[in-house]
Design a protein around this motif. Structure first.
Motif, PDB file in Angstrom:
ATOM      1  N   PRO A 166      -5.307 -11.712  -9.060  1.00 42.85           N
ATOM      2  CA  PRO A 166      -5.535 -10.749 -10.143  1.00 42.85           C
ATOM      3  C   PRO A 166      -4.950  -9.381  -9.832  1.00 42.85           C
ATOM      4  O   PRO A 166      -4.679  -9.040  -8.680  1.00 42.85           O
ATOM      5  CB  PRO A 166      -7.063 -10.682 -10.244  1.00 42.85           C
ATOM      6  CG  PRO A 166      -7.539 -11.045  -8.867  1.00 42.85           C
ATOM      7  CD  PRO A 166      -6.556 -12.051  -8.351  1.00 42.85           C
ATOM      8  N   GLY A 167      -4.798  -8.581 -10.889  1.00 44.38           N
ATOM      9  CA  GLY A 167      -4.422  -7.184 -10.729  1.00 44.38           C
ATOM     10  C   GLY A 167      -2.976  -6.896 -11.070  1.00 44.38           C
ATOM     11  O   GLY A 167      -2.116  -7.783 -11.097  1.00 44.38           O
ATOM     12  N   ARG A 168      -2.750  -5.621 -11.371  1.00 48.29           N
ATOM     13  CA  ARG A 168      -1.399  -5.082 -11.543  1.00 48.29           C
ATOM     14  C   ARG A 168      -1.200  -4.024 -10.466  1.00 48.29           C
ATOM     15  O   ARG A 168      -2.067  -3.184 -10.250  1.00 48.29           O
ATOM     16  CB  ARG A 168      -1.223  -4.474 -12.938  1.00 48.29           C
ATOM     17  CG  ARG A 168      -1.215  -5.506 -14.057  1.00 48.29           C
ATOM     18  CD  ARG A 168      -0.977  -4.849 -15.410  1.00 48.29           C
ATOM     19  NE  ARG A 168      -0.885  -5.836 -16.469  1.00 48.29           N
ATOM     20  CZ  ARG A 168       0.252  -6.421 -16.849  1.00 48.29           C
ATOM     21  NH1 ARG A 168       1.395  -6.102 -16.254  1.00 48.29           N
ATOM     22  NH2 ARG A 168       0.263  -7.308 -17.823  1.00 48.29           N
ATOM     23  N   ASP A 185     -11.309  -0.154 -11.197  1.00 49.68           N
ATOM     24  CA  ASP A 185     -11.358  -1.593 -11.475  1.00 49.68           C
ATOM     25  C   ASP A 185      -9.965  -2.076 -11.866  1.00 49.68           C
ATOM     26  O   ASP A 185      -9.384  -1.596 -12.829  1.00 49.68           O
ATOM     27  CB  ASP A 185     -12.332  -1.904 -12.603  1.00 49.68           C
ATOM     28  CG  ASP A 185     -12.409  -3.394 -12.873  1.00 49.68           C
ATOM     29  OD1 ASP A 185     -11.665  -3.867 -13.754  1.00 49.68           O
ATOM     30  OD2 ASP A 185     -13.169  -4.088 -12.188  1.00 49.68           O
ATOM     31  N   ASN A 186      -9.428  -3.000 -11.093  1.00 51.85           N
ATOM     32  CA  ASN A 186      -8.099  -3.550 -11.351  1.00 51.85           C
ATOM     33  C   ASN A 186      -8.245  -5.045 -11.612  1.00 51.85           C
ATOM     34  O   ASN A 186      -8.106  -5.873 -10.723  1.00 51.85           O
ATOM     35  CB  ASN A 186      -7.177  -3.286 -10.167  1.00 51.85           C
ATOM     36  CG  ASN A 186      -5.724  -3.649 -10.443  1.00 51.85           C
ATOM     37  OD1 ASN A 186      -5.383  -4.174 -11.496  1.00 51.85           O
ATOM     38  ND2 ASN A 186      -4.863  -3.382  -9.477  1.00 51.85           N
ATOM     39  N   SER A 196       6.320  -0.605 -11.277  1.00 47.18           N
ATOM     40  CA  SER A 196       4.861  -0.571 -11.352  1.00 47.18           C
ATOM     41  C   SER A 196       4.377  -1.728 -12.205  1.00 47.18           C
ATOM     42  O   SER A 196       5.169  -2.428 -12.857  1.00 47.18           O
ATOM     43  CB  SER A 196       4.385   0.756 -11.944  1.00 47.18           C
ATOM     44  OG  SER A 196       4.900   0.926 -13.249  1.00 47.18           O
ATOM     45  N   GLY A 197       3.076  -1.964 -12.226  1.00 45.59           N
ATOM     46  CA  GLY A 197       2.515  -3.043 -13.019  1.00 45.59           C
ATOM     47  C   GLY A 197       2.928  -4.422 -12.553  1.00 45.59           C
ATOM     48  O   GLY A 197       2.991  -5.368 -13.345  1.00 45.59           O
ATOM     49  N   ARG A 242      10.373 -11.046  -1.326  1.00 42.01           N
ATOM     50  CA  ARG A 242       9.261 -11.904  -0.899  1.00 42.01           C
ATOM     51  C   ARG A 242       8.425 -11.256   0.187  1.00 42.01           C
ATOM     52  O   ARG A 242       7.204 -11.492   0.288  1.00 42.01           O
ATOM     53  CB  ARG A 242       9.821 -13.244  -0.407  1.00 42.01           C
ATOM     54  CG  ARG A 242       8.802 -14.234   0.175  1.00 42.01           C
ATOM     55  CD  ARG A 242       7.859 -14.729  -0.901  1.00 42.01           C
ATOM     56  NE  ARG A 242       7.041 -15.826  -0.434  1.00 42.01           N
ATOM     57  CZ  ARG A 242       5.909 -15.722   0.266  1.00 42.01           C
ATOM     58  NH1 ARG A 242       5.462 -14.539   0.611  1.00 42.01           N
ATOM     59  NH2 ARG A 242       5.236 -16.793   0.637  1.00 42.01           N
ATOM     60  N   GLY A 243       9.041 -10.410   1.012  1.00 42.31           N
ATOM     61  CA  GLY A 243       8.313  -9.775   2.100  1.00 42.31           C
ATOM     62  C   GLY A 243       7.230  -8.821   1.644  1.00 42.31           C
ATOM     63  O   GLY A 243       6.338  -8.481   2.417  1.00 42.31           O
ATOM     64  N   LEU A 244       7.282  -8.384   0.377  1.00 42.93           N
ATOM     65  CA  LEU A 244       6.221  -7.510  -0.127  1.00 42.93           C
ATOM     66  C   LEU A 244       4.930  -8.280  -0.365  1.00 42.93           C
ATOM     67  O   LEU A 244       3.837  -7.721  -0.243  1.00 42.93           O
ATOM     68  CB  LEU A 244       6.666  -6.842  -1.434  1.00 42.93           C
ATOM     69  CG  LEU A 244       7.879  -5.919  -1.337  1.00 42.93           C
ATOM     70  CD1 LEU A 244       8.203  -5.342  -2.704  1.00 42.93           C
ATOM     71  CD2 LEU A 244       7.651  -4.805  -0.324  1.00 42.93           C
ATOM     72  N   GLU A 245       5.052  -9.570  -0.737  1.00 37.94           N
ATOM     73  CA  GLU A 245       3.894 -10.454  -0.911  1.00 37.94           C
ATOM     74  C   GLU A 245       2.761  -9.759  -1.673  1.00 37.94           C
ATOM     75  O   GLU A 245       1.584  -9.771  -1.273  1.00 37.94           O
ATOM     76  CB  GLU A 245       3.395 -10.932   0.451  1.00 37.94           C
ATOM     77  CG  GLU A 245       2.239 -11.917   0.443  1.00 37.94           C
ATOM     78  CD  GLU A 245       2.631 -13.335   0.041  1.00 37.94           C
ATOM     79  OE1 GLU A 245       1.839 -13.985  -0.643  1.00 37.94           O
ATOM     80  OE2 GLU A 245       3.737 -13.782   0.410  1.00 37.94           O
ATOM     81  N   ILE A 246       3.102  -9.157  -2.792  1.00 34.41           N
ATOM     82  CA  ILE A 246       2.100  -8.445  -3.596  1.00 34.41           C
ATOM     83  C   ILE A 246       1.082  -9.429  -4.158  1.00 34.41           C
ATOM     84  O   ILE A 246       1.461 -10.454  -4.713  1.00 34.41           O
ATOM     85  CB  ILE A 246       2.806  -7.674  -4.736  1.00 34.41           C
ATOM     86  CG1 ILE A 246       3.645  -6.537  -4.128  1.00 34.41           C
ATOM     87  CG2 ILE A 246       1.827  -7.134  -5.761  1.00 34.41           C
ATOM     88  CD1 ILE A 246       4.530  -5.849  -5.112  1.00 34.41           C
ATOM     89  N   PRO A 247      -0.238  -9.177  -4.004  1.00 34.96           N
ATOM     90  CA  PRO A 247      -0.889  -8.018  -3.395  1.00 34.96           C
ATOM     91  C   PRO A 247      -1.457  -8.271  -2.001  1.00 34.96           C
ATOM     92  O   PRO A 247      -2.286  -7.489  -1.523  1.00 34.96           O
ATOM     93  CB  PRO A 247      -2.021  -7.752  -4.382  1.00 34.96           C
ATOM     94  CG  PRO A 247      -2.457  -9.135  -4.783  1.00 34.96           C
ATOM     95  CD  PRO A 247      -1.204  -9.971  -4.807  1.00 34.96           C
ATOM     96  N   ARG A 248      -1.057  -9.362  -1.342  1.00 35.32           N
ATOM     97  CA  ARG A 248      -1.690  -9.706  -0.055  1.00 35.32           C
ATOM     98  C   ARG A 248      -1.209  -8.820   1.093  1.00 35.32           C
ATOM     99  O   ARG A 248      -1.949  -8.605   2.050  1.00 35.32           O
ATOM    100  CB  ARG A 248      -1.455 -11.191   0.250  1.00 35.32           C
ATOM    101  CG  ARG A 248      -2.368 -12.122  -0.542  1.00 35.32           C
ATOM    102  CD  ARG A 248      -1.882 -13.552  -0.529  1.00 35.32           C
ATOM    103  NE  ARG A 248      -0.639 -13.677  -1.259  1.00 35.32           N
ATOM    104  CZ  ARG A 248      -0.552 -13.795  -2.587  1.00 35.32           C
ATOM    105  NH1 ARG A 248      -1.657 -13.783  -3.325  1.00 35.32           N
ATOM    106  NH2 ARG A 248       0.614 -13.887  -3.184  1.00 35.32           N
TER     107      ARG A 248
END
Length: 341
Positions: free
Chosen positions: A43-45, A8-9, A33-34, A244-250
């Motif tokens: 949501p999420g880390r 669960d994140n 991380s995080g 920006r290219g990482l687009e975390i978490p999409r």
């Protein structure tokens, strides 16, 4: 998948994915991380793993969300139509202009530099050298490109998950559009002369499966074009986890030229062409957005456009001329069966 294997994140169900989905090599923790979504508050880390195989070296989100929960990342995501309106959508596009002098030079160079043919013939998302036929765009958004393709003579169909964007796309002259994805498209094998995915494949959990579906839908000699952020870009090297290219978490996977070519081969494409692209004016946008992400993460004021961004963009173009593969995007051009001459 048994429930005990899920993590669960912050309300997002995830699983551990220690091995690369493209080549199967183990991953190694990369970057910070995080990490949180600094743009749309999903949501999420999160962290990233990077493939340890040098020929692949792509990155992927860690932990990996289950496909059923990925929609949570898009609840407050901008729609494709924030800057569009119905009047603009209904307005026909101007006639396709005659080739500019620079395009004429590129076409001349493409004759003498066949290894650079697809990179040089970049108009209409690398479809300019094909005779118009039936085109499918996966992730079409509000359909602007489809309208451009239709104005150039293509029979254009688009798919997107966003129903609001599809409503706008369907109102554009010459455009057909549906809510859905390739898996749900009721189309017989060998239905299309070209398939395009523009900044889409990084959002899907199984890139090889999607590329295989594209291969099935293409007619013999039909062309697939995929554009996606380049993990080897100069921007990523400069901004690291804030790029920006990482687009975390999409962005579930962020490709390299090697990993994208490998995925295409596994999907059935025998001789894919993969190269780097700066993306024109979009280079400045992605670099400036990277600065914004870094500032938000550090709790700093929003940065103004600086000279450093323009210098970095020029260095990136120089790197492309030198064959360094530094562009913010990578482009895959592949054909089903024999490539068209």
């Amino acid at each position: 998948m048994p429930s005990e294997s899920l993590l669960d994140n912050e309300g997002v169900r995830c699983r551990l994915q220690p091995f690369c989905a493209v080549c199967g090599a183990p991953g190694r923790i990369w970057g910070s991380s995080g990490l949180r979504d600094q743009l749309f508050g999903a949501p999420g880390r999160w962290g990233l793993l990077r493939c340890t195989a040098a020929a692949c070296a792509q990155a992927w989100l860690a932990p990996m969300p289950v496909p059923e929960d990925v929609a949570l990342f898009y609840r407050d995501y901008y729609t494709h139509i924030e800057q569009d309106d119905a009047a603009q959508a209904l307005a026909p596009l101007p006639p396709v202009p005659a080739p500019a002098p620079t395009r004429g030079v590129k076409r001349w160079l493409a004759r003498w530099l066949p290894g650079r043919r697809y990179a040089l013939l970049s108009a209409l998302h690398h479809l300019e050298d094909l005779p118009p036929g039936r085109l499918l765009e996966i992730g079409c958004g509000h359909g602007h490109f489809l309208a451009e393709a239709a104005a150039s003579g293509w029979d254009a169909l688009g798919l997107d998950f966003d129903p609001k964007a599809i409503e706008v796309a369907k109102r554009r002259p010459g455009v057909q559009a549906r809510v859905g994805d390739p898996a749900t498209l009721d189309a017989p094998e060998a239905s299309f002369d070209a398939v395009l995915m523009n900044n889409v494949i990084e959002h899907v959990p199984d890139a090889v499966q999607v590329l295989a579906t594209c291969h099935r839908m293409l007619r013999p000699g039909g062309r697939l074009v995929v554009l996606t952020p380049n993990f080897a870009s100069l921007g990523r090297r400069c901004y690291g986890s804030d790029w920006r290219g990482l687009e975390i978490p999409r962005h579930l996977q962020v490709f390299t030229a090697g990993s994208l070519a490998s995925a295409a081969v596994q999907a059935g494409f025998s001789q894919p062409h993969v190269f780097s692209s700066a993306g024109g004016a979009n280079t400045v946008s992605i670099l400036q957005a990277s600065r914004t992400i870094r500032a938000r993460r550090l709790g700093q004021p929003e940065p103004a456009m600086g000279l450093g961004i323009a210098v970095l963009a020029q260095l990136e173009k120089l790197g492309l001329l030198l064959g360094l593969g530094w562009g913010e995007w990578i482009v895959l051009v592949a054909h089903r069966g024999p490539a068209r001459s």
